[in-house]
Design a protein around this motif. Structure first.
Motif, PDB file in Angstrom:
ATOM      1  N   GLY A  49     126.539  93.982 -26.736  1.00 56.17           N
ATOM      2  CA  GLY A  49     127.837  93.454 -26.303  1.00 56.17           C
ATOM      3  C   GLY A  49     128.984  94.258 -26.883  1.00 56.17           C
ATOM      4  O   GLY A  49     129.949  94.583 -26.197  1.00 56.17           O
ATOM      5  N   ALA A  50     128.884  94.599 -28.157  1.00 58.63           N
ATOM      6  CA  ALA A  50     129.926  95.399 -28.802  1.00 58.63           C
ATOM      7  C   ALA A  50     129.953  96.806 -28.233  1.00 58.63           C
ATOM      8  O   ALA A  50     131.023  97.380 -28.014  1.00 58.63           O
ATOM      9  CB  ALA A  50     129.702  95.440 -30.310  1.00 58.63           C
ATOM     10  N   LEU A  51     128.774  97.375 -27.969  1.00 65.21           N
ATOM     11  CA  LEU A  51     128.710  98.704 -27.383  1.00 65.21           C
ATOM     12  C   LEU A  51     129.239  98.693 -25.952  1.00 65.21           C
ATOM     13  O   LEU A  51     129.904  99.631 -25.525  1.00 65.21           O
ATOM     14  CB  LEU A  51     127.276  99.225 -27.404  1.00 65.21           C
ATOM     15  N   ARG A  52     128.948  97.628 -25.223  1.00 64.01           N
ATOM     16  CA  ARG A  52     129.383  97.521 -23.817  1.00 64.01           C
ATOM     17  C   ARG A  52     130.902  97.574 -23.706  1.00 64.01           C
ATOM     18  O   ARG A  52     131.443  98.133 -22.759  1.00 64.01           O
ATOM     19  CB  ARG A  52     128.838  96.223 -23.215  1.00 64.01           C
ATOM     20  N   LYS A  53     131.603  97.008 -24.682  1.00 60.83           N
ATOM     21  CA  LYS A  53     133.072  97.005 -24.659  1.00 60.83           C
ATOM     22  C   LYS A  53     133.638  98.416 -24.696  1.00 60.83           C
ATOM     23  O   LYS A  53     134.766  98.642 -24.281  1.00 60.83           O
ATOM     24  CB  LYS A  53     133.620  96.202 -25.838  1.00 60.83           C
ATOM     25  N   LYS A  54     132.854  99.360 -25.187  1.00 60.64           N
ATOM     26  CA  LYS A  54     133.321 100.738 -25.313  1.00 60.64           C
ATOM     27  C   LYS A  54     133.043 101.575 -24.060  1.00 60.64           C
ATOM     28  O   LYS A  54     133.461 102.715 -23.982  1.00 60.64           O
ATOM     29  CB  LYS A  54     132.677 101.395 -26.533  1.00 60.64           C
ATOM     30  N   VAL A  55     132.324 100.997 -23.088  1.00 61.87           N
ATOM     31  CA  VAL A  55     131.993 101.709 -21.860  1.00 61.87           C
ATOM     32  C   VAL A  55     133.111 101.488 -20.856  1.00 61.87           C
ATOM     33  O   VAL A  55     133.476 100.350 -20.560  1.00 61.87           O
ATOM     34  CB  VAL A  55     130.656 101.204 -21.267  1.00 61.87           C
ATOM     35  N   SER A  56     133.665 102.575 -20.357  1.00 62.56           N
ATOM     36  CA  SER A  56     134.698 102.449 -19.331  1.00 62.56           C
ATOM     37  C   SER A  56     134.137 102.937 -17.998  1.00 62.56           C
ATOM     38  O   SER A  56     133.115 103.614 -17.948  1.00 62.56           O
ATOM     39  CB  SER A  56     135.937 103.262 -19.725  1.00 62.56           C
ATOM     40  N   GLY A  57     134.791 102.582 -16.948  1.00 59.97           N
ATOM     41  CA  GLY A  57     134.353 103.018 -15.626  1.00 59.97           C
ATOM     42  C   GLY A  57     133.263 102.123 -15.069  1.00 59.97           C
ATOM     43  O   GLY A  57     133.046 100.997 -15.518  1.00 59.97           O
ATOM     44  N   ASN A  58     132.539 102.658 -14.107  1.00 65.56           N
ATOM     45  CA  ASN A  58     131.508 101.898 -13.410  1.00 65.56           C
ATOM     46  C   ASN A  58     130.285 101.713 -14.319  1.00 65.56           C
ATOM     47  O   ASN A  58     129.728 102.680 -14.828  1.00 65.56           O
ATOM     48  CB  ASN A  58     131.119 102.646 -12.132  1.00 65.56           C
ATOM     49  N   PHE A  59     129.898 100.474 -14.533  1.00 64.41           N
ATOM     50  CA  PHE A  59     128.730 100.172 -15.361  1.00 64.41           C
ATOM     51  C   PHE A  59     127.905  99.133 -14.617  1.00 64.41           C
ATOM     52  O   PHE A  59     128.331  97.985 -14.463  1.00 64.41           O
ATOM     53  CB  PHE A  59     129.163  99.633 -16.728  1.00 64.41           C
ATOM     54  N   ASN A  60     126.736  99.533 -14.144  1.00 63.90           N
ATOM     55  CA  ASN A  60     125.879  98.618 -13.390  1.00 63.90           C
ATOM     56  C   ASN A  60     124.895  97.869 -14.272  1.00 63.90           C
ATOM     57  O   ASN A  60     124.222  96.967 -13.800  1.00 63.90           O
ATOM     58  CB  ASN A  60     125.118  99.385 -12.309  1.00 63.90           C
ATOM     59  N   GLY A  61     124.809  98.236 -15.530  1.00 63.90           N
ATOM     60  CA  GLY A  61     123.904  97.552 -16.444  1.00 63.90           C
ATOM     61  C   GLY A  61     123.115  98.531 -17.291  1.00 63.90           C
ATOM     62  O   GLY A  61     123.132  99.739 -17.074  1.00 63.90           O
ATOM     63  N   TRP A  62     122.432  97.964 -18.277  1.00 65.91           N
ATOM     64  CA  TRP A  62     121.576  98.751 -19.162  1.00 65.91           C
ATOM     65  C   TRP A  62     120.288  99.054 -18.436  1.00 65.91           C
ATOM     66  O   TRP A  62     119.686  98.183 -17.808  1.00 65.91           O
ATOM     67  CB  TRP A  62     121.281  97.969 -20.439  1.00 65.91           C
ATOM     68  N   ARG A  63     119.825 100.287 -18.534  1.00 65.75           N
ATOM     69  CA  ARG A  63     118.593 100.687 -17.855  1.00 65.75           C
ATOM     70  C   ARG A  63     117.384 100.185 -18.636  1.00 65.75           C
ATOM     71  O   ARG A  63     117.275 100.370 -19.851  1.00 65.75           O
ATOM     72  CB  ARG A  63     118.535 102.194 -17.709  1.00 65.75           C
TER      73      ARG A  63
END
Length: 132
Positions: A113-127
């Motif tokens: 969750g904390a790492l996800r906040k740092k992802v910008s742009g299109n994010f479809n999910g963790w592989r």
């Protein structure tokens, strides 16, 4: 001095052009892959793990699912992402850390969750790689 500045500006302008362009076939394949992922996200299933809802978009043709926490900013881990993928797909599931493997520490215990906040742009999910 003007020559050096002009040379620098020209070099920067040329480097901004990027690398080699894609062929029409590569552009078509990329567009088809994006469309298939968008369709998978549209048809995603929801799986509940530890009281948290996860969206699981399965790309069985590629052997993976894209998993994303839904509705809250609660901490969650790779283990929960794997469990959500396994629950929704009926397959064995292994989190794919990708670039996170270079971060250091135990990625499986990190708060995604904390790492996800740092992802910008299109994010479809963790592989999550699937073994069906």
């Amino acid at each position: 001095m003007r020559f050096i500045l002009s040379s620098l500006v020209c070099a920067l302008a040329l480097s901004a052009c990027g690398g080699p362009s894609q062929t029409p076939e590569q552009r078509a394949q990329s567009a088809a892959n994006k469309a298939a992922t968008a369709q998978a996200v549209k048809n995603a299933k929801t799986a509940s793990v530890n009281g948290k809802a996860f969206r699981v978009a399965e790309r069985r043709d590629k052997g993976y699912a894209l998993v994303e926490l839904q509705g809250s900013a609660a901490p969650y881990t790779a283990l929960e992402v794997e469990r959500a993928a396994a629950s929704a797909t009926g397959c064995g599931a292994t989190f794919e850390p990708g670039i996170l493997a270079f971060v250091g520490g135990d990625v499986r215990k990190a708060d995604l969750g904390a790492l996800r906040k740092k992802v910008s742009g299109n994010f479809n999910g963790w592989r999550v790689n699937l073994k069906c």
